[in-house]
Write a protein that holds these residues in place. Sequence first.
Motif, PDB file in Angstrom:
ATOM      1  N   ILE A 318       0.863  -1.180   0.000  1.00  0.00           N
ATOM      2  CA  ILE A 318       0.000   0.000   0.000  1.00  0.00           C
ATOM      3  C   ILE A 318       0.898   1.229   0.000  1.00  0.00           C
ATOM      4  CG2 ILE A 318      -1.655   1.373   1.331  1.00  0.00           C
ATOM      5  CD1 ILE A 318      -2.749  -1.274   2.453  1.00  0.00           C
ATOM      6  N   ILE A 319       0.771   2.037  -1.042  1.00  0.00           N
ATOM      7  CA  ILE A 319       1.479   3.323  -1.127  1.00  0.00           C
ATOM      8  C   ILE A 319       0.464   4.339  -1.617  1.00  0.00           C
ATOM      9  CG2 ILE A 319       3.492   4.563  -1.988  1.00  0.00           C
ATOM     10  CD1 ILE A 319       4.665   1.879  -2.874  1.00  0.00           C
ATOM     11  N   ASP A 320       0.153   5.334  -0.809  1.00  0.00           N
ATOM     12  CA  ASP A 320      -0.869   6.293  -1.225  1.00  0.00           C
ATOM     13  C   ASP A 320      -0.725   7.600  -0.458  1.00  0.00           C
ATOM     14  OD1 ASP A 320      -2.981   7.245  -2.727  1.00  0.00           O
ATOM     15  OD2 ASP A 320      -4.364   5.644  -2.124  1.00  0.00           O
ATOM     16  N   TYR A 321      -1.439   8.610  -0.970  1.00  0.00           N
ATOM     17  CA  TYR A 321      -1.426   9.925  -0.344  1.00  0.00           C
ATOM     18  C   TYR A 321      -2.405   9.963   0.826  1.00  0.00           C
ATOM     19  CZ  TYR A 321       0.840  11.128  -4.763  1.00  0.00           C
ATOM     20  OH  TYR A 321       1.692  11.160  -5.842  1.00  0.00           O
ATOM     21  N   LEU A 322      -2.140  10.879   1.757  1.00  0.00           N
ATOM     22  CA  LEU A 322      -2.997  11.059   2.916  1.00  0.00           C
ATOM     23  C   LEU A 322      -3.985  12.204   2.743  1.00  0.00           C
ATOM     24  CD1 LEU A 322      -0.292  10.657   5.717  1.00  0.00           C
ATOM     25  CD2 LEU A 322      -2.054   8.998   5.105  1.00  0.00           C
ATOM     26  N   ASP A 323      -3.778  13.044   1.747  1.00  0.00           N
ATOM     27  CA  ASP A 323      -4.631  14.209   1.568  1.00  0.00           C
ATOM     28  C   ASP A 323      -4.717  14.575   0.094  1.00  0.00           C
ATOM     29  OD1 ASP A 323      -2.542  16.725   1.164  1.00  0.00           O
ATOM     30  OD2 ASP A 323      -1.712  15.089   2.364  1.00  0.00           O
ATOM     31  N   ILE A 331       3.272   4.467   3.427  1.00  0.00           N
ATOM     32  CA  ILE A 331       3.787   3.231   2.825  1.00  0.00           C
ATOM     33  C   ILE A 331       3.596   2.141   3.860  1.00  0.00           C
ATOM     34  CG2 ILE A 331       5.791   2.045   1.858  1.00  0.00           C
ATOM     35  CD1 ILE A 331       6.907   4.737   1.028  1.00  0.00           C
ATOM     36  N   SER A 332       2.737   1.175   3.545  1.00  0.00           N
ATOM     37  CA  SER A 332       2.386   0.151   4.523  1.00  0.00           C
ATOM     38  C   SER A 332       1.941  -1.109   3.786  1.00  0.00           C
ATOM     39  CB  SER A 332       1.275   0.675   5.447  1.00  0.00           C
ATOM     40  OG  SER A 332       1.011  -0.223   6.493  1.00  0.00           O
ATOM     41  N   GLY A 333       1.397  -2.073   4.537  1.00  0.00           N
ATOM     42  CA  GLY A 333       0.896  -3.302   3.930  1.00  0.00           C
ATOM     43  C   GLY A 333       1.963  -4.072   3.184  1.00  0.00           C
ATOM     44  N   LEU A 334       3.192  -4.054   3.679  1.00  0.00           N
ATOM     45  CA  LEU A 334       4.290  -4.683   2.942  1.00  0.00           C
ATOM     46  C   LEU A 334       4.268  -6.201   3.043  1.00  0.00           C
ATOM     47  CD1 LEU A 334       7.165  -2.149   3.666  1.00  0.00           C
ATOM     48  CD2 LEU A 334       5.444  -2.139   1.862  1.00  0.00           C
ATOM     49  N   SER A 335       3.455  -6.754   3.936  1.00  0.00           N
ATOM     50  CA  SER A 335       3.067  -8.167   3.928  1.00  0.00           C
ATOM     51  C   SER A 335       4.235  -9.140   3.929  1.00  0.00           C
ATOM     52  CB  SER A 335       2.146  -8.440   2.724  1.00  0.00           C
ATOM     53  OG  SER A 335       1.012  -7.599   2.737  1.00  0.00           O
ATOM     54  N   GLY A 336       5.298  -8.763   4.604  1.00  0.00           N
ATOM     55  CA  GLY A 336       6.407  -9.686   4.784  1.00  0.00           C
ATOM     56  C   GLY A 336       7.378  -9.779   3.635  1.00  0.00           C
TER      57      GLY A 336
END
Length: 373
Positions: A318-323, A331-336
């Motif tokens: 998951i890579i996305d803007y906050l606003d 940058i998250s959800g890197l799932s291992g």
Amino acid sequence: MIYDVIIVGSGSVGAAAGCYATINNLNVLMIDAHHPPHQQGSHHGTTRLMRYAYAEGDRYMPLLQRSKVLWDALEKTSSTTLFRRSGVLSIAPLNAPLIPQLLASAQTWSVQVEALSAQQIRQRWETFVVPDDFHGVLDKEAGYLYSEKAVEQWIRLAQEQGCAQLFNCPVTAIEHHDELYRVTTADGDYTARKIIITAGSWAKKLVPDLPITPVRKVMAWFQSDGRFSHHTHFPAFTAQLDDGSQYYGFPAEDDQLKVARHDGGQPLQSAAECLPFGQVPTDGSECFAFLKQFLPGQSACLFGQACSYDNSPDGHFIIDYLDENKTGLVISGLSGHGFKCAPALGEIASHFALGQEIDTVISPFRLQRFATA
């Protein structure tokens, strides 16, 4: 003081982002709830696999290839050995799609691989007992990274370039108003024009709608011997079994073979639930069936470590803007499987901080894919 960018979470991706943004003359503040490298995230455990033939999809290949360049550069800049090119052997049942997917990825992206039958695997590595209804592929340029060393070097280089670093200091709140972000910590409030959140499993505390599930994972070290060492050219490996379970491991170092299971794990609601290795009954035994079948001769589990994955619903980043104004990035959800792409992800984050266009590269990883699923 108003920073150009505040980075919340300074593990693998955050450390890379802070280093690259500072080198590009931005006024950067890196924050972490602990002192990286540490053992409260997903990048610890000494080593992580680095593969170039990738069944997870073509969207990752530009990240992997750019990361390869950046890993080499970090190794030269830091004068530190970060990568061992042991090769990575992936094995799976003949009726599973994994090996054809790896071969197709390798052909499309010019990755050096070698397809191997079960008999050829057994001939090359006599200690690898592979059934006749399995086959594999050797990713020749792949290997494993010393993950904590890499984070340590990014942190050091960023500091030497003048990056402000606030460690052992949790972030309790983030507010956005008047075109600025205000970050509240135990040490006080800090303000920046842009913010990057790379807080791993606990990013959801700061971005509540983020669709990630923290999962406790363990890795274990087993008593081994020189036959399984990188000195004898034993490869790092991944294995998919008949039941779909997935394992990975590394050449033995100091007569210790590190093995872990990639799937499974225990869902977490808080960091306190990520219990130390050995406090869940299956910790020391979840790799026994794999070792007994494929690598017989390993003896007792010596020790282990627990970490956490930030799993997205589909297992992709998951890579996305906050606003809407694109002044915040998560940058998250890197799932291992995020560490192998950490340099490229950090570079993308630094490009964002510099005001450069990143829409094209992050398009496959944006949150809108869940709204339309």
